[in-house]
Motif scaffolding. Structure first.
Motif, PDB file in Angstrom:
ATOM      1  N   VAL A  61      87.010  44.815  34.553  1.00 60.96           N
ATOM      2  CA  VAL A  61      87.124  44.954  33.033  1.00 60.96           C
ATOM      3  C   VAL A  61      87.266  46.365  32.636  1.00 60.96           C
ATOM      4  O   VAL A  61      86.058  47.117  32.567  1.00 60.96           O
ATOM      5  CB  VAL A  61      86.003  44.206  32.381  1.00 60.96           C
ATOM      6  CG1 VAL A  61      86.154  43.855  30.701  1.00 60.96           C
ATOM      7  CG2 VAL A  61      85.835  42.719  32.824  1.00 60.96           C
ATOM      8  N   ARG A  62      88.288  46.767  32.048  1.00 66.54           N
ATOM      9  CA  ARG A  62      88.467  48.322  31.632  1.00 66.54           C
ATOM     10  C   ARG A  62      88.275  48.162  30.156  1.00 66.54           C
ATOM     11  O   ARG A  62      88.769  47.383  29.508  1.00 66.54           O
ATOM     12  CB  ARG A  62      89.684  48.687  32.131  1.00 66.54           C
ATOM     13  CG  ARG A  62      89.794  50.273  31.550  1.00 66.54           C
ATOM     14  CD  ARG A  62      91.216  50.956  31.991  1.00 66.54           C
ATOM     15  NE  ARG A  62      91.028  52.288  31.521  1.00 66.54           N
ATOM     16  CZ  ARG A  62      92.245  52.933  31.605  1.00 66.54           C
ATOM     17  NH1 ARG A  62      93.358  52.357  32.153  1.00 66.54           N
ATOM     18  NH2 ARG A  62      92.115  54.037  31.033  1.00 66.54           N
ATOM     19  N   THR A  63      87.308  48.708  29.692  1.00 61.72           N
ATOM     20  CA  THR A  63      87.155  48.902  28.286  1.00 61.72           C
ATOM     21  C   THR A  63      87.719  50.217  27.453  1.00 61.72           C
ATOM     22  O   THR A  63      87.815  51.351  28.106  1.00 61.72           O
ATOM     23  CB  THR A  63      85.391  49.137  28.004  1.00 61.72           C
ATOM     24  OG1 THR A  63      84.987  48.199  28.534  1.00 61.72           O
ATOM     25  CG2 THR A  63      85.346  49.140  26.337  1.00 61.72           C
ATOM     26  N   VAL A  64      88.534  49.886  26.590  1.00 55.38           N
ATOM     27  CA  VAL A  64      89.380  50.902  25.936  1.00 55.38           C
ATOM     28  C   VAL A  64      88.875  50.887  24.242  1.00 55.38           C
ATOM     29  O   VAL A  64      88.756  49.661  23.714  1.00 55.38           O
ATOM     30  CB  VAL A  64      90.651  50.541  25.868  1.00 55.38           C
ATOM     31  CG1 VAL A  64      91.594  51.657  25.143  1.00 55.38           C
ATOM     32  CG2 VAL A  64      91.154  50.618  27.197  1.00 55.38           C
ATOM     33  N   THR A  65      88.735  52.092  23.638  1.00 59.99           N
ATOM     34  CA  THR A  65      88.240  52.187  22.426  1.00 59.99           C
ATOM     35  C   THR A  65      89.473  52.011  21.471  1.00 59.99           C
ATOM     36  O   THR A  65      90.373  52.605  21.807  1.00 59.99           O
ATOM     37  CB  THR A  65      87.275  53.186  22.064  1.00 59.99           C
ATOM     38  OG1 THR A  65      86.273  53.217  22.836  1.00 59.99           O
ATOM     39  CG2 THR A  65      86.885  53.170  20.621  1.00 59.99           C
ATOM     40  N   ALA A  66      89.554  51.362  20.390  1.00 55.64           N
ATOM     41  CA  ALA A  66      90.441  51.068  19.412  1.00 55.64           C
ATOM     42  C   ALA A  66      91.010  52.622  19.013  1.00 55.64           C
ATOM     43  O   ALA A  66      90.191  53.291  18.924  1.00 55.64           O
ATOM     44  CB  ALA A  66      90.072  50.437  18.090  1.00 55.64           C
ATOM     45  N   GLY A  67      92.299  52.822  18.979  1.00 57.29           N
ATOM     46  CA  GLY A  67      92.897  54.134  18.739  1.00 57.29           C
ATOM     47  C   GLY A  67      93.349  54.889  20.231  1.00 57.29           C
ATOM     48  O   GLY A  67      94.101  55.637  20.008  1.00 57.29           O
ATOM     49  N   VAL A  97      87.773  47.391  22.259  1.00 57.59           N
ATOM     50  CA  VAL A  97      86.677  47.290  21.117  1.00 57.59           C
ATOM     51  C   VAL A  97      86.860  48.473  20.094  1.00 57.59           C
ATOM     52  O   VAL A  97      87.487  49.294  20.371  1.00 57.59           O
ATOM     53  CB  VAL A  97      85.535  47.520  22.023  1.00 57.59           C
ATOM     54  CG1 VAL A  97      85.386  46.440  22.921  1.00 57.59           C
ATOM     55  CG2 VAL A  97      85.148  48.748  22.600  1.00 57.59           C
ATOM     56  N   GLY A  98      86.301  47.841  19.069  1.00 55.83           N
ATOM     57  CA  GLY A  98      86.030  48.871  17.778  1.00 55.83           C
ATOM     58  C   GLY A  98      84.818  49.516  18.052  1.00 55.83           C
ATOM     59  O   GLY A  98      83.926  49.221  18.707  1.00 55.83           O
ATOM     60  N   ARG A  99      84.818  50.671  17.023  1.00 51.93           N
ATOM     61  CA  ARG A  99      83.495  51.315  16.900  1.00 51.93           C
ATOM     62  C   ARG A  99      82.290  50.415  16.279  1.00 51.93           C
ATOM     63  O   ARG A  99      81.131  50.448  16.632  1.00 51.93           O
ATOM     64  CB  ARG A  99      83.841  52.366  15.922  1.00 51.93           C
ATOM     65  CG  ARG A  99      82.690  53.295  15.683  1.00 51.93           C
ATOM     66  CD  ARG A  99      82.970  54.451  14.582  1.00 51.93           C
ATOM     67  NE  ARG A  99      83.042  53.647  13.345  1.00 51.93           N
ATOM     68  CZ  ARG A  99      83.658  54.064  12.333  1.00 51.93           C
ATOM     69  NH1 ARG A  99      83.843  55.206  12.032  1.00 51.93           N
ATOM     70  NH2 ARG A  99      83.752  53.224  11.246  1.00 51.93           N
ATOM     71  N   ASP A 100      82.621  49.382  15.499  1.00 48.47           N
ATOM     72  CA  ASP A 100      81.646  48.722  15.078  1.00 48.47           C
ATOM     73  C   ASP A 100      81.808  47.271  15.911  1.00 48.47           C
ATOM     74  O   ASP A 100      80.982  46.164  14.909  1.00 48.47           O
ATOM     75  CB  ASP A 100      82.038  48.303  13.458  1.00 48.47           C
ATOM     76  CG  ASP A 100      81.945  49.737  12.701  1.00 48.47           C
ATOM     77  OD1 ASP A 100      81.005  50.271  13.153  1.00 48.47           O
ATOM     78  OD2 ASP A 100      82.722  49.683  11.735  1.00 48.47           O
ATOM     79  N   THR A 101      82.236  46.955  16.797  1.00 49.50           N
ATOM     80  CA  THR A 101      82.468  45.788  17.492  1.00 49.50           C
ATOM     81  C   THR A 101      80.905  45.424  18.126  1.00 49.50           C
ATOM     82  O   THR A 101      80.013  46.221  18.543  1.00 49.50           O
ATOM     83  CB  THR A 101      83.227  45.834  18.869  1.00 49.50           C
ATOM     84  OG1 THR A 101      84.640  46.141  18.257  1.00 49.50           O
ATOM     85  CG2 THR A 101      83.399  44.478  19.652  1.00 49.50           C
TER      86      THR A 101
END
Length: 96
Positions: free
Chosen positions: A29-35, A5-9
């Motif tokens: 479901v593992r969530t990873v932030t863009a970057g 996901v992105g900061r603005d998702t």
């Protein structure tokens, strides 16, 4: 299963994707932030278009999409209700 996901998702888009994946059989479901480093997974889903999620833009540029992505205005209305959309996505998707 990993979702990037992105900061603005859009938070509602994240919830819908997670619900569809779980209904299709995803146990985690593992969530990873863009970057961040994206771990190896059987399925990786990038949530949010290139303007919302920088990781999506990078992946699409590597894939070289044949059709350009067009921005969808936030005021756009969908003919399907969220429930119908959820059902139409979840039925054909089965995750082992």
């Amino acid at each position: 299963m990993v979702e990037v996901v992105g900061r603005d998702t859009d938070p509602s888009a994240r919830r819908l994707v997670e619900r569809v994946l779980r209904d299709a059989g995803a146990r985690t479901v593992r969530t990873v932030t863009a970057g961040e480093r994206v771990p190896a997974a059987a399925l990786t889903v990038y949530v949010g278009g290139p303007s919302e999620n920088a990781a999506t833009a990078k992946v699409l540029s590597r894939l070289g999409p044949a059709v350009p992505l067009l921005p969808v205005p936030r005021s756009a209305s969908w003919s399907a209700s969220p429930r119908n959309l959820h059902q139409s996505i979840a039925k054909p998707l089965r995750i082992a």
